[in-house]
Design a protein around this motif. Structure first.
Motif, PDB file in Angstrom:
ATOM      1  N   UNK A  82       0.827  -1.205   0.000  1.00 37.63           N
ATOM      2  CA  UNK A  82       0.000   0.000   0.000  1.00 37.63           C
ATOM      3  C   UNK A  82       0.867   1.264   0.000  1.00 37.63           C
ATOM      4  N   UNK A  83       2.058   1.112  -0.499  1.00 35.52           N
ATOM      5  CA  UNK A  83       2.935   2.273  -0.609  1.00 35.52           C
ATOM      6  C   UNK A  83       3.561   2.679   0.714  1.00 35.52           C
ATOM      7  N   UNK A  84       4.190   3.841   0.737  1.00 36.12           N
ATOM      8  CA  UNK A  84       4.778   4.381   1.962  1.00 36.12           C
ATOM      9  C   UNK A  84       4.218   5.760   2.229  1.00 36.12           C
ATOM     10  N   UNK A  85       4.409   6.203   3.482  1.00 31.56           N
ATOM     11  CA  UNK A  85       3.860   7.523   3.824  1.00 31.56           C
ATOM     12  C   UNK A  85       4.956   8.586   3.642  1.00 31.56           C
ATOM     13  N   UNK A  86       4.682   9.855   3.870  1.00 36.78           N
ATOM     14  CA  UNK A  86       5.675  10.891   3.621  1.00 36.78           C
ATOM     15  C   UNK A  86       6.943  10.701   4.431  1.00 36.78           C
ATOM     16  N   UNK A  87       6.848   9.943   5.529  1.00 37.74           N
ATOM     17  CA  UNK A  87       8.040   9.718   6.351  1.00 37.74           C
ATOM     18  C   UNK A  87       8.717   8.402   5.997  1.00 37.74           C
ATOM     19  N   UNK A  88       8.290   7.782   4.930  1.00 34.52           N
ATOM     20  CA  UNK A  88       8.937   6.576   4.463  1.00 34.52           C
ATOM     21  C   UNK A  88       8.538   5.312   5.179  1.00 34.52           C
ATOM     22  N   UNK A  89       7.403   5.324   5.846  1.00 32.28           N
ATOM     23  CA  UNK A  89       6.965   4.128   6.579  1.00 32.28           C
ATOM     24  C   UNK A  89       5.927   3.372   5.760  1.00 32.28           C
ATOM     25  N   UNK A  90       5.878   2.051   5.961  1.00 33.40           N
ATOM     26  CA  UNK A  90       4.977   1.215   5.171  1.00 33.40           C
ATOM     27  C   UNK A  90       3.525   1.423   5.604  1.00 33.40           C
ATOM     28  N   UNK A  91       2.662   1.748   4.671  1.00 33.22           N
ATOM     29  CA  UNK A  91       1.262   2.062   5.016  1.00 33.22           C
ATOM     30  C   UNK A  91       0.504   0.826   5.492  1.00 33.22           C
ATOM     31  N   UNK A  92       0.741  -0.296   4.789  1.00 35.48           N
ATOM     32  CA  UNK A  92       0.038  -1.519   5.193  1.00 35.48           C
ATOM     33  C   UNK A  92       0.408  -1.907   6.621  1.00 35.48           C
ATOM     34  N   UNK A  93       1.667  -1.805   6.941  1.00 30.49           N
ATOM     35  CA  UNK A  93       2.116  -2.145   8.286  1.00 30.49           C
ATOM     36  C   UNK A  93       1.455  -1.229   9.316  1.00 30.49           C
ATOM     37  N   UNK A  94       1.377   0.059   8.990  1.00 34.06           N
ATOM     38  CA  UNK A  94       0.718   1.006   9.900  1.00 34.06           C
ATOM     39  C   UNK A  94      -0.744   0.628  10.111  1.00 34.06           C
ATOM     40  N   UNK A  95      -1.371   0.296   8.989  1.00 37.53           N
ATOM     41  CA  UNK A  95      -2.799  -0.030   9.031  1.00 37.53           C
ATOM     42  C   UNK A  95      -3.041  -1.249   9.920  1.00 37.53           C
ATOM     43  N   UNK A  96      -2.185  -2.260   9.745  1.00 35.92           N
ATOM     44  CA  UNK A  96      -2.369  -3.484  10.519  1.00 35.92           C
ATOM     45  C   UNK A  96      -2.044  -3.268  11.994  1.00 35.92           C
ATOM     46  N   UNK A  97      -0.965  -2.533  12.222  1.00 37.81           N
ATOM     47  CA  UNK A  97      -0.540  -2.268  13.596  1.00 37.81           C
ATOM     48  C   UNK A  97      -1.628  -1.515  14.365  1.00 37.81           C
ATOM     49  N   UNK A  98      -2.273  -0.548  13.702  1.00 40.25           N
ATOM     50  CA  UNK A  98      -3.278   0.292  14.372  1.00 40.25           C
ATOM     51  C   UNK A  98      -4.522  -0.493  14.754  1.00 40.25           C
ATOM     52  N   UNK A  99      -4.810  -1.511  13.958  1.00 43.44           N
ATOM     53  CA  UNK A  99      -6.085  -2.200  14.129  1.00 43.44           C
ATOM     54  C   UNK A  99      -6.306  -2.664  15.564  1.00 43.44           C
ATOM     55  N   UNK A 100      -5.264  -3.265  16.154  1.00 40.99           N
ATOM     56  CA  UNK A 100      -5.456  -3.807  17.507  1.00 40.99           C
ATOM     57  C   UNK A 100      -5.787  -2.695  18.497  1.00 40.99           C
ATOM     58  N   UNK A 101      -5.209  -1.501  18.260  1.00 45.10           N
ATOM     59  CA  UNK A 101      -5.499  -0.410  19.193  1.00 45.10           C
ATOM     60  C   UNK A 101      -6.925   0.115  19.000  1.00 45.10           C
ATOM     61  N   UNK A 102      -7.366   0.081  17.748  1.00 45.21           N
ATOM     62  CA  UNK A 102      -8.746   0.505  17.501  1.00 45.21           C
ATOM     63  C   UNK A 102      -9.711  -0.427  18.249  1.00 45.21           C
ATOM     64  N   UNK A 103      -9.420  -1.724  18.136  1.00 40.28           N
ATOM     65  CA  UNK A 103     -10.258  -2.699  18.845  1.00 40.28           C
ATOM     66  C   UNK A 103     -10.219  -2.439  20.348  1.00 40.28           C
ATOM     67  N   UNK A 104      -9.002  -2.290  20.853  1.00 40.14           N
ATOM     68  CA  UNK A 104      -8.855  -2.119  22.293  1.00 40.14           C
ATOM     69  C   UNK A 104      -9.605  -0.878  22.753  1.00 40.14           C
TER      70      UNK A 104
END
Lengths: 329, 323, 316
Positions: C93-115
């Motif tokens: 899913x590409x990278x963000x302006x700071x060079x981070x992987x978007x898919x990884x961000x999306x997946x990482x965030x999910x657990x916090x959204x649930x919590x």
């Protein structure tokens, strides 16, 4: 068995304030029960009969202390002494509840839908802290068999919605009897049941009364049912008791004009029977601050000026323990 | 044979439920003569109200008439569309239900509602005639015409039920269906209303089907009585025959289970068991599990509804308890 | 009628086993009702998908994704010349302006959204059910007090409170969940549950319990609350939706101190001025789509539960 008083009700009244504004204090009161006197003897079953709004259910709830009376005394003769139901509180009230139980009208609403039959019936044991778990289980099973839910094991862990109306009312009876009360207030326990099932529940209640020595106050609007369930019948009208007599005496020789009207209005399951017509005005009004005269005055066919100018007539023995509250009898 | 206003032939209707079809009315046949009052009695869930709503075709979405005929003066109502049916309701058949408050619209006066019904079905009447007719109807049902401009909530329960009856009578129907009209009322009011209903019915020579669970009420208002059990009509005869020599064991049980305040205090008998679950009715005669006289045939074959004596119909293999 | 094989030998089976079996049975029947509704199943499907999505992240990080490149907060891909980079086999899913992987961000965030969603929902329900039951049961001054408080909470808009709060203190995930839970618990949800409790309070079985000798505590916890739980559970679903959405809004405005979440992802996009540019769609679309679908999923499950809880809503 007629000599020992179990419940002695004296000058019992319950007034409800009429809802008005938030800050205005009301001086309008519904006289739901007004100066009621009644002695209930151990082992008998007394019928409390009247139309809707006459205060019969309120009386029942006062006797089991679901509501607090405005005035009056209810002396309950328990084995360990006389208590005044009107002023009981705390532990004494809890102990009183072992002696007095109530059966409600609507078997669909009087059982908690989220509790199994076992939990419902065992609840009084649970809150009163009677017996150990296995003992309670055994007691509940035994009682379910007694009320005709056999085999008990197939009913214990079902929910109320899985049972028919008649079966639910039997569960309600079992719950009322599980603490072995001496006095049970039954508020229209069969009025929601179908005829073919109703008789069974009526007979069960009678059997249990004989077997366990339970005294009933049987509240009903149906005189025919009261005839079969009660030795004495008290007729109520707008918060007042107007007549009290032995069942057959009351049915065959009614004295109060209201009782006479009530009896003549009951339909009879016999197409050839011709009832004596009795014309009184229909409709029943709420007794909000009633004028100090006979409550039945407006509808009474035999009332005269004396009835208008005097207070509500006292309940008097007109011979043979037949009490009537009427000046004209 | 008498002139029949209504003839129901082999009517079967069911409700579709989550757990399967419920045959609330199963192969029911009966007739109502002109000017005759027929009582239908039965316990809750026996299908008596389902018959009422089938006759008027006021069926809920999950209900369906599967077969049979409803002949009103020879016209079959079953195949009629909703539009065609609307011309029959009120004008030819009208109804009085138990919940009078729901039948009256709280935002209109009682007179307005009666006139509205008349405007639809009796457009030939002038305004004055309609107002005069409302007065007449009020007097007929025993209401003071002075109350006609009031709203339903200003009426007591008994008055409302009278107003609903006035409304049902407004278009001079041939047949009126009364479903437990007095059940919610106190005995004294009920008594007055029953007498009035009976008088009106005889005076207008109108046919009536009176539905109730209370056999004492039925005894008061009916010329003939049909007894229903679990979706079947099990016995039908003159009121006197039903009450004095019933032949279906269920009717017999009902009569001896019903307490009365007159006469000697006789022992009440109990019918064992409970009415069946219509989702899963017993095979054969639906009453057999509770019947004293049941034999093997009762368990296997459903008895036909046949004439036992003249104009005394019964669906039983052992009518009167005989072998 | 009785499949209750348990019940037939109840004397041999301990009470807790019977109760467990009853519980499982009611779970099964309720599931059958729930499963009839495609809306609920779709919602549940989406939730399960996101659940797996969240679980997959730590696994991927430990196997195929080197943390230097793929860490959702501190990762940077040196081998890509220009960030944000469009989707490629290396960065799905590409990278963000700071060079981070978007898919990884999306997946990482999910657990916090649930919590976040579930924690705030639990807080809400516990508060709302208790207060609703207590104020319906006692009425009078207690009732007036809590209901006026509820009015107050409803009247004061939700987001401004959180904005003020974030100015006063650091608002992380847990603080945010608690604030949302408490506000929702003392506010609208309480009123709904209290009105339900009022309807239950007048039932004869409550009177029967009193005649049995049951005290206030017994009646509230044995009779009132068990009958409120279905509706509480229902409202839980709606609170989850609201909580996830609120977090997104706050993070978007940069009012939280959360390091990474779907809202932060959008916030980053906005900070670097890519928000309204269609050629960098991968910065905005995945995160907003995730917020929308997960919110919708809980809402759908809530709607389906509503039909289980309120039989009148069922078609048959």
């Amino acid at each position: 068995m007629r000599d020992e008083i179990l419940v002695d009700i004296q000058h019992l009244s319950k007034l409800y304030p009429v809802e008005t504004g938030f800050f205005t204090r009301t001086n309008l009161f519904v006289h739901a029960v007004s100066d009621l006197n009644l002695q209930i003897y151990r082992g008998e079953s007394v019928g409390l009969v009247g139309e809707s709004g006459c205060g019969k259910t309120t009386t029942g709830k006062l006797l089991v202390r679901l509501i607090d009376p405005t005035e009056g005394k209810i002396a309950f003769h328990a084995e360990d002494g006389v208590v005044d139901v009107a002023t009981l509180r705390g532990k004494a009230l809890k102990r009183f509840r072992r002696n007095v139980q109530m059966i409600f009208q609507d078997p669909y609403e009087s059982l908690n839908p989220r509790m199994t039959i076992y939990d419902t019936v065992a609840e009084p044991l649970d809150v009163q802290g009677i017996g150990t778990l296995p003992e309670r289980e055994e007691r509940v099973a035994e009682l379910l068999e007694t009320v005709g839910l056999t085999p008990a094991s197939s009913f214990m862990f079902r929910y109320p919605h899985e049972l028919s109306g008649g079966q639910r009312q039997r569960v309600a009876i079992a719950r009322a009897l599980v603490v072995e009360p001496t006095f049970v207030v039954a508020d229209e326990p069969t009025s929601m049941l179908d005829v073919s099932v109703r008789t069974g529940v009526m007979q069960l209640m009678q059997e249990l009364a004989d077997k366990l020595g339970v005294t009933y106050l049987y509240i009903t609007h149906d005189l025919a049912v009261a005839r079969y369930m009660c030795q004495r019948i008290a007729v109520m009208y707008l918060g007042k008791m107007v007549e009290l007599a032995e069942t057959e005496e009351l049915l065959h020789h009614p004295q109060h004009p209201y009782t006479r009207a009530l009896l003549s209005a009951v339909p009879v399951p016999d197409p050839t029977y011709k009832r004596k017509p009795m014309e009184i005005k229909g409709g029943i009004s709420k007794p909000i601050n009633p004028p100090p005269r006979c409550r039945f005055y407006e509808r009474c066919p035999i009332a005269d000026d004396f009835c208008r100018d005097n207070d509500h007539p006292p309940l008097e023995d007109k011979g043979g323990n037949h009490f009537v509250a009427c000046y004209k009898v | 044979m008498r002139d029949k206003v209504l003839e129901v032939k082999n009517l079967t209707m069911h409700y579709t439920t989550r757990k399967g079809p419920v045959y609330a009315v199963d192969d029911v046949s009966f007739y109502v003569g002109r000017g005759e009052s027929v009582g239908l009695v039965g316990e809750s869930g026996c299908g008596k109200t389902s018959i009422a709503i089938s006759l008027l075709k006021l069926l809920p979405d999950n209900a369906e008439i599967l077969s049979g005929q409803i002949l009103l003066d020879g016209v079959d109502l079953v195949p009629l569309s909703e539009d065609e049916m609307r011309r029959f309701r009120w004008r030819r058949i009208s109804m009085v239900f138990q919940a009078a408050m729901n039948a009256l619209n709280p935002v209109y006066t009682v007179e307005e509602q009666i006139i509205e019904a008349m405007q639809q079905h009796m457009p030939h009447l002038s305004d004055e005639e309609m107002h005069a007719r409302v007065d007449q109807l009020f007097e007929l049902v025993g209401l003071d015409p002075a109350f006609k401009n009031q709203y339903p909530h200003q009426y007591s329960g008994g008055m409302r039920q009278r107003a609903v009856i006035a409304m049902a009578l407004s278009c001079e129907p041939d047949l009126i269906i009364a479903d437990e009209p007095t059940t919610a009322l106190d005995v004294i009011v009920q008594d007055q209303l029953l007498k009035r209903i009976r008088e009106i019915q005889e005076q207008l020579n109108m046919a009536m089907i009176y539905i109730s669970h209370d056999i004492a009420v039925i005894a008061e208002v009916s010329d003939r009585v049909g007894v229903m059990y679990a979706g079947h009509l099990v016995e039908m005869a003159s009121t006197e025959a039903i009450f004095h020599h019933p032949v279906h064991p269920y009717t017999m049980g009902l009569m001896s289970a019903f307490p009365s305040i007159v006469g000697p205090k006789r022992e009440l008998t109990t019918l064992p068991g409970e009415p069946p679950d219509l989702l899963n009715p017993p095979p054969g005669c639906r009453f057999h599990p509770r019947c004293h006289y049941a034999t093997s045939i009762c368990r296997e074959k459903t008895p036909e509804f046949v004439e036992y004596e003249e104009d005394h119909y019964v669906a039983c293999w052992h009518p009167g308890g005989e072998g | 009628m009785s499949e209750g094989t348990v019940a037939t030998q109840h004397t041999y089976v301990p009470l807790w086993r019977v109760r467990l079996n009853l519980f499982l049975r009611s779970l099964r029947t309720n599931w059958a009702l729930f499963a009839e509704n495609p809306i609920g199943l779709i919602g549940l499907g989406i939730i399960i998908f996101f659940g797996l999505f969240a679980l997959a992240h730590p696994i991927l990080m430990n196997t195929v994704w080197p943390s230097k490149i793929y860490d959702p907060v501190s990762g940077y891909d040196m081998e890509v010349a220009f960030h944000p980079a469009p989707p490629s086999p290396r960065h799905l899913l590409g990278t963000d302006p700071l060079g981070r992987d978007v898919l990884s961000q999306l997946m990482y965030s999910t657990r916090y959204e649930f919590a976040l969603g579930i924690l705030s929902a639990v807080v809400t329900v516990v508060i709302a059910t208790t207060i609703g039951a207590v104020s319906a049961y006692y009425g009078g001054i207690i009732d007036t007090l809590f209901m006026r408080l509820a009015d107050l909470v409803i009247m004061v808009p939700f987001l401004p409170i959180l904005i003020v709060l974030s100015a006063l203190t650091e608002v992380g995930m847990i603080e945010l969940a608690l604030v949302i839970g408490i506000l929702s618990g003392f506010g609208g949800t309480t009123i709904v549950i209290k009105s339900q409790a009022l309807a239950i309070k007048v039932k004869p079985f409550i009177e029967a319990a009193r005649v049995s000798g049951g005290g206030d505590f017994h009646i509230i916890f044995r009779h009132l609350i068990p009958n409120l739980l279905p509706i509480s559970l229902l409202y839980m679903m709606f609170v989850v939706t609201g909580a996830i959405f609120s977090e997104a809004v706050l993070s978007f405005f940069g009012l939280t101190t959360i390091q990474m979440s779907w809202g932060i992802m959008i916030n980053t996009t906005q900070l670097f001025g890519y928000l309204l540019r269609f050629d960098t769609w991968w910065l905005l679309i995945p995160a907003s789509l995730a917020i929308t679908t997960l919110c919708a999923a809980f809402y759908l499950v809530g709607r389906a539960l509503d039909e289980v809880v309120n039989p009148r809503l069922r078609r048959r």
